[in-house]
Design a protein around this motif. Structure first.
Motif, PDB file in Angstrom:
ATOM      1  N   ASP A 339      61.904  -9.898  83.651  1.00 60.97           N
ATOM      2  CA  ASP A 339      62.208  -9.323  82.258  1.00 60.97           C
ATOM      3  C   ASP A 339      60.907 -10.029  81.443  1.00 60.97           C
ATOM      4  OD1 ASP A 339      63.521  -7.751  80.311  1.00 60.97           O
ATOM      5  OD2 ASP A 339      64.356  -9.493  79.568  1.00 60.97           O
ATOM      6  N   LEU A 340      60.126 -11.022  81.874  1.00 65.10           N
ATOM      7  CA  LEU A 340      59.252 -11.646  80.992  1.00 65.10           C
ATOM      8  C   LEU A 340      57.902 -10.874  80.898  1.00 65.10           C
ATOM      9  CD1 LEU A 340      59.294 -15.413  82.455  1.00 65.10           C
ATOM     10  CD2 LEU A 340      60.465 -14.416  80.458  1.00 65.10           C
ATOM     11  N   PRO A 341      57.377 -10.384  79.675  1.00 64.85           N
ATOM     12  CA  PRO A 341      56.184  -9.544  79.728  1.00 64.85           C
ATOM     13  C   PRO A 341      54.999 -10.330  79.844  1.00 64.85           C
ATOM     14  CG  PRO A 341      57.069 -10.328  77.687  1.00 64.85           C
ATOM     15  CD  PRO A 341      57.999 -10.981  78.674  1.00 64.85           C
ATOM     16  N   LEU A 342      53.770  -9.916  79.832  1.00 66.69           N
ATOM     17  CA  LEU A 342      52.645 -10.649  80.051  1.00 66.69           C
ATOM     18  C   LEU A 342      52.203 -11.046  78.603  1.00 66.69           C
ATOM     19  CD1 LEU A 342      50.540  -8.320  82.270  1.00 66.69           C
ATOM     20  CD2 LEU A 342      51.857 -10.434  82.962  1.00 66.69           C
ATOM     21  N   VAL A 343      52.341 -10.372  77.448  1.00 68.89           N
ATOM     22  CA  VAL A 343      52.007 -10.794  76.398  1.00 68.89           C
ATOM     23  C   VAL A 343      53.475 -10.623  75.215  1.00 68.89           C
ATOM     24  CG1 VAL A 343      50.617  -9.951  74.193  1.00 68.89           C
ATOM     25  CG2 VAL A 343      49.801  -9.903  76.793  1.00 68.89           C
ATOM     26  N   ILE A 344      53.350 -11.276  74.173  1.00 70.86           N
ATOM     27  CA  ILE A 344      54.310 -11.185  73.114  1.00 70.86           C
ATOM     28  C   ILE A 344      53.443 -11.163  71.833  1.00 70.86           C
ATOM     29  CG2 ILE A 344      55.967 -12.314  71.769  1.00 70.86           C
ATOM     30  CD1 ILE A 344      57.206 -13.811  74.329  1.00 70.86           C
ATOM     31  N   HIS A 345      53.965 -10.121  71.024  1.00 72.20           N
ATOM     32  CA  HIS A 345      52.928  -9.922  69.799  1.00 72.20           C
ATOM     33  C   HIS A 345      54.134 -10.282  68.673  1.00 72.20           C
ATOM     34  CE1 HIS A 345      51.472  -7.250  66.637  1.00 72.20           C
ATOM     35  NE2 HIS A 345      50.946  -8.099  66.498  1.00 72.20           N
ATOM     36  N   LEU A 346      53.656 -11.365  67.764  1.00 70.80           N
ATOM     37  CA  LEU A 346      54.433 -11.782  66.563  1.00 70.80           C
ATOM     38  C   LEU A 346      53.730 -11.135  65.182  1.00 70.80           C
ATOM     39  CD1 LEU A 346      54.741 -15.322  67.847  1.00 70.80           C
ATOM     40  CD2 LEU A 346      56.304 -13.585  68.180  1.00 70.80           C
ATOM     41  N   PRO A 347      54.105  -9.896  64.758  1.00 75.60           N
ATOM     42  CA  PRO A 347      53.255  -9.460  63.818  1.00 75.60           C
ATOM     43  C   PRO A 347      53.541 -10.240  62.547  1.00 75.60           C
ATOM     44  CG  PRO A 347      54.722  -7.553  64.733  1.00 75.60           C
ATOM     45  CD  PRO A 347      55.023  -9.088  65.346  1.00 75.60           C
ATOM     46  N   SER A 348      54.757 -10.878  62.256  1.00 76.36           N
ATOM     47  CA  SER A 348      54.854 -11.640  61.127  1.00 76.36           C
ATOM     48  C   SER A 348      54.000 -12.796  61.099  1.00 76.36           C
ATOM     49  CB  SER A 348      56.181 -12.175  60.895  1.00 76.36           C
ATOM     50  OG  SER A 348      56.624 -12.833  62.015  1.00 76.36           O
ATOM     51  N   LEU A 349      53.525 -13.336  62.124  1.00 75.64           N
ATOM     52  CA  LEU A 349      52.698 -14.584  62.161  1.00 75.64           C
ATOM     53  C   LEU A 349      51.140 -14.108  62.504  1.00 75.64           C
ATOM     54  CD1 LEU A 349      54.779 -17.103  64.144  1.00 75.64           C
ATOM     55  CD2 LEU A 349      54.237 -16.831  61.712  1.00 75.64           C
ATOM     56  N   CYS A 450      35.907 -12.929  60.523  1.00 75.92           N
ATOM     57  CA  CYS A 450      36.691 -12.003  59.731  1.00 75.92           C
ATOM     58  C   CYS A 450      36.984 -12.786  58.316  1.00 75.92           C
ATOM     59  CB  CYS A 450      38.226 -11.906  60.503  1.00 75.92           C
ATOM     60  SG  CYS A 450      37.698 -11.039  62.214  1.00 75.92           S
ATOM     61  N   ASN A 451      36.572 -11.804  57.294  1.00 74.32           N
ATOM     62  CA  ASN A 451      36.932 -12.256  55.755  1.00 74.32           C
ATOM     63  C   ASN A 451      37.667 -11.586  55.109  1.00 74.32           C
ATOM     64  OD1 ASN A 451      35.435 -10.073  55.452  1.00 74.32           O
ATOM     65  ND2 ASN A 451      33.590 -11.336  54.230  1.00 74.32           N
ATOM     66  N   GLY A 452      38.583 -10.905  55.906  1.00 76.99           N
ATOM     67  CA  GLY A 452      39.740  -9.812  55.314  1.00 76.99           C
ATOM     68  C   GLY A 452      40.738 -10.634  55.060  1.00 76.99           C
ATOM     69  N   ILE A 453      41.877  -9.816  54.957  1.00 73.23           N
ATOM     70  CA  ILE A 453      43.184 -10.477  54.560  1.00 73.23           C
ATOM     71  C   ILE A 453      43.559 -11.426  55.721  1.00 73.23           C
ATOM     72  CG2 ILE A 453      45.611  -9.964  54.294  1.00 73.23           C
ATOM     73  CD1 ILE A 453      43.939  -9.447  51.968  1.00 73.23           C
ATOM     74  N   GLY A 454      44.158 -12.396  55.433  1.00 71.74           N
ATOM     75  CA  GLY A 454      44.440 -13.438  56.409  1.00 71.74           C
ATOM     76  C   GLY A 454      43.272 -14.490  56.733  1.00 71.74           C
ATOM     77  N   LYS A 455      42.060 -14.519  55.851  1.00 71.97           N
ATOM     78  CA  LYS A 455      41.171 -15.637  56.071  1.00 71.97           C
ATOM     79  C   LYS A 455      41.872 -16.636  55.541  1.00 71.97           C
ATOM     80  CE  LYS A 455      36.644 -16.785  54.588  1.00 71.97           C
ATOM     81  NZ  LYS A 455      35.278 -16.262  53.869  1.00 71.97           N
ATOM     82  N   TRP A 456      41.355 -17.950  56.265  1.00 73.38           N
ATOM     83  CA  TRP A 456      42.023 -19.310  55.668  1.00 73.38           C
ATOM     84  C   TRP A 456      41.329 -19.379  54.472  1.00 73.38           C
ATOM     85  CZ3 TRP A 456      42.228 -23.436  60.046  1.00 73.38           C
ATOM     86  CH2 TRP A 456      43.194 -23.020  61.197  1.00 73.38           C
ATOM     87  N   VAL A 572      49.187 -22.093  61.875  1.00 76.63           N
ATOM     88  CA  VAL A 572      49.034 -20.959  62.431  1.00 76.63           C
ATOM     89  C   VAL A 572      49.037 -19.633  61.141  1.00 76.63           C
ATOM     90  CG1 VAL A 572      50.216 -19.147  63.719  1.00 76.63           C
ATOM     91  CG2 VAL A 572      50.434 -21.627  64.548  1.00 76.63           C
ATOM     92  N   GLY A 573      47.894 -19.169  60.846  1.00 79.49           N
ATOM     93  CA  GLY A 573      47.695 -18.626  59.830  1.00 79.49           C
ATOM     94  C   GLY A 573      47.951 -19.369  58.386  1.00 79.49           C
ATOM     95  N   ASP A 574      48.683 -19.115  57.733  1.00 75.72           N
ATOM     96  CA  ASP A 574      49.101 -19.620  56.620  1.00 75.72           C
ATOM     97  C   ASP A 574      50.340 -20.540  56.752  1.00 75.72           C
ATOM     98  OD1 ASP A 574      46.926 -18.620  55.131  1.00 75.72           O
ATOM     99  OD2 ASP A 574      48.012 -16.795  54.676  1.00 75.72           O
TER     100      ASP A 574
END
Length: 589
Positions: A339-349, A450-456, A572-574
């Protein structure tokens, strides 16, 4: 008629079910040329010098080709002739019945009417493990070869290229002929919705843990150290829960009972492959079947499975560590691994969890090419008003996973440590940390553009450059997978290519646009697999495998409520996080 010999220690399943070895063998024409190996085996056989009776026709009949008339030194009398006719008629009847039986078996092995109407080709394949005459010949040739290999040939046949570990070969099948069966059972992606993650409420935490490798005792000590609670914490592992250590089942039971989410590691995958083969080869009574094969030597198992059309891929390691774990693994724990996938995507992070790594661009294309996902989404927010910012960022993250060819290959996600960015191997993935350019260096270089939304934009959150990329622990690197200089398939010829300078991919640095800022949003990758590098922390990638099973440490990264925890601060991000570790003994004790 030539048929494969009876398998050594053939398995006789209970309940009256027929085993593959009990099925009739496919007919072989007397005109079939067995090749030099068979000829060498029968070189001591001398053909009788008797001449066949002269037949008054220029071309032999089909009956004579299949059943030549027996000859003697004396002219046969009328009684002998009658006896020959009777024997030939009886032989024709036997062959006819045999062929009708094959046809019936082939047409009834599938319940699909289309399968029957198409001549039972699928059924023939299920009965004999072959689908046409060419496959029959190949099947027979493999049997002959398996019985005539000397010890050196047999070893090469099993392991593929010299020096390849079972992890190498089992994780990436070679180009050899394999059964048309899915032993991999890959699940590519699982997305964890934003509502399932809470790291802003008091007491709520999200915890990521590095490779455990059966190191159950230090794992429990670490969970106690951070006061893990299923009611307030969500734990995510980065794969390789098992192998190398000693308490595989204990780790898996703990994870399964708490329904812990995580990704597959290359060692987890090797066990999944072996267990998949075992259940396919042995059916409902697979445990008894595997035990019957393993009671003898490896050559006997190879011959037995070859004759039954149940061979395992020859570059897997028979009765190796992964085989042993797969054989003893309870069904419930096997299903947990499946049941384990190869990738987990965490959109909120805006983060991705993967065992080994992924690439931020296709090295075979210029970094400024419009086909690159980061370029595609750089100005996307100004081009459309139909999507909000979060949707655009999520689309960019999914594009990184599916629109970069190297990231669509499961083996890469499970084994990647570096990538070649120049020369004949450009764009190829390597398992070796000493070859090519570390993928995390390329990821960091591209995400900083990357200087879009999410840039530190917030400084002082405690991000710390912990690991020196030039200081690779080669002892651990060699232990991780008995490492060889591989690219793509394990059968690839080894090379002496030197490691490219970290952080400066040759092809990418030649482009003036490579350092230019673009409008994409940065993405963070959380991974394991690279114990040789130790704690590999960069602004947009967090490597958490700190080699517990080699006597080093087991590490977690905690986000959310950090009260009472001590360790190095990361982000991790903000979001601010902290690294907490537990010292391990040798072998993960």
């Amino acid at each position: 008629m030539t048929v494969p010999s009876t398998p050594v220690q053939a398995y006789d399943p209970p309940n009256g079910r027929s085993s593959p070895s009990s099925l009739p063998s496919p007919p072989v024409s007397p005109r079939f040329n067995p090749g030099p190996k068979l000829q060498s085996r029968s070189s001591s056989y001398s053909r009788p010098t008797t001449l066949r009776p002269h037949l008054r026709r220029s071309k032999p009949s089909l009956l004579d080709e299949l059943l030549p008339t027996p000859t003697t030194f004396n002219t046969p009398n009328q009684t002998d002739s009658l006896s020959h006719v009777i024997r030939r008629a009886g032989s024709v009847a036997v062959i006819t019945i045999f062929l009708l039986s094959i046809t019936f078996m082939a047409s009834t092995t599938t319940t699909s009417p289309a399968g029957i109407l198409k001549g039972g080709a699928k059924g023939l394949k299920e009965v004999f493990g072959v689908g046409n005459q060419a496959d029959v010949g190949s099947w027979i040739s493999q049997d002959i070869q398996s019985s005539t290999h000397n010890n050196d040939d047999s070893q090469e046949d099993i392991t593929g290229s010299e020096g390849i570990s079972d992890t190498d070969s089992e994780s990436e099948p070679s180009d050899e002929v394999r059964p048309d069966v899915d032993f991999d059972h890959y699940k590519m992606l699982r997305t964890l919705p934003s509502e399932n993650i809470d790291i802003t409420s008091k007491g709520k935490r999200l915890i990521f843990i590095g490779d455990i490798h059966g190191s159950y005792d230090p794992f429990i000590r670490l969970m106690d150290k951070i006061s893990y609670s299923p009611s307030t914490d969500r734990l995510i592992h980065v794969g390789d829960l098992i192998a190398k250590g000693s308490k595989h089942n204990e780790v898996l039971w703990w994870m399964n009972e708490r329904r812990i989410l995580g990704v597959r590691g290359n060692h987890d995958q090797a066990v999944i492959q072996w267990r998949g083969w075992m259940e396919w080869a042995g059916g409902e009574d697979w445990e008894a079947y595997i035990d019957s094969l393993s009671s003898g030597d490896e050559d006997g198992a190879i011959k037995a499975t070859a004759k039954q059309g149940k061979q395992w891929p020859r570059d897997w390691k028979w009765k190796g560590e992964h085989w042993e774990i797969a054989r003893a693994l309870p069904k419930r724990l096997y299903l947990y691994l499946l049941d384990l996938p190869l990738v987990i995507h965490l959109p909120s992070l805006h983060s991705i969890v993967v065992h080994a790594g992924i690439l931020p661009l296709d090295p075979l294309q210029p970094s400024s090419s419009p086909v690159q996902p980061l370029i595609q989404f750089s100005n996307f927010s100004t081009m459309t008003k139909d999507m909000d910012v979060e949707s655009i960022r999520n689309s960019e993250e999914v594009s990184l996973l599916f629109d970069i060819p190297q990231n669509a290959v499961p083996w890469n996600l499970l084994n990647m440590r570096g990538v070649f960015t120049k020369g004949k191997k450009k764009g190829k993935i390597t398992k070796s940390g000493k070859k090519g350019t570390p993928w995390s260096d390329i990821w960091s270089k591209q995400m900083k553009r990357c200087n879009g939304i999410g840039k530190w934009t917030i400084d002082g959150m405690g991000e710390k450059q912990i690991e020196n990329i030039n200081n690779i622990n080669e002892d651990i690197e060699n232990q991780e997978d008995t490492e060889v200089d591989e690219v793509d398939h394990p059968s690839t010829t080894k090379t002496k290519t030197k490691r490219q300078k970290p952080g400066t991919p040759n092809e990418l640095q030649n482009e003036n646009s490579d350092d230019q800022q673009i409008g994409c949003s940065p993405v963070t990758v959380i991974y394991g697999h690279a114990a040789g590098r130790g704690l590999d922390i960069k602004p947009f990638s967090k490597g958490l495998d700190t080699g517990c099973v080699y006597g080093r440490q087991l590490t977690v990264m905690v986000l959310g409520d950090l009260k009472g925890l001590k360790g190095d601060m990361v982000r991790v991000g903000d979001h601010q996080g902290i690294l907490v570790n537990e010292q391990c003994g040798e072998g993960g004790t």
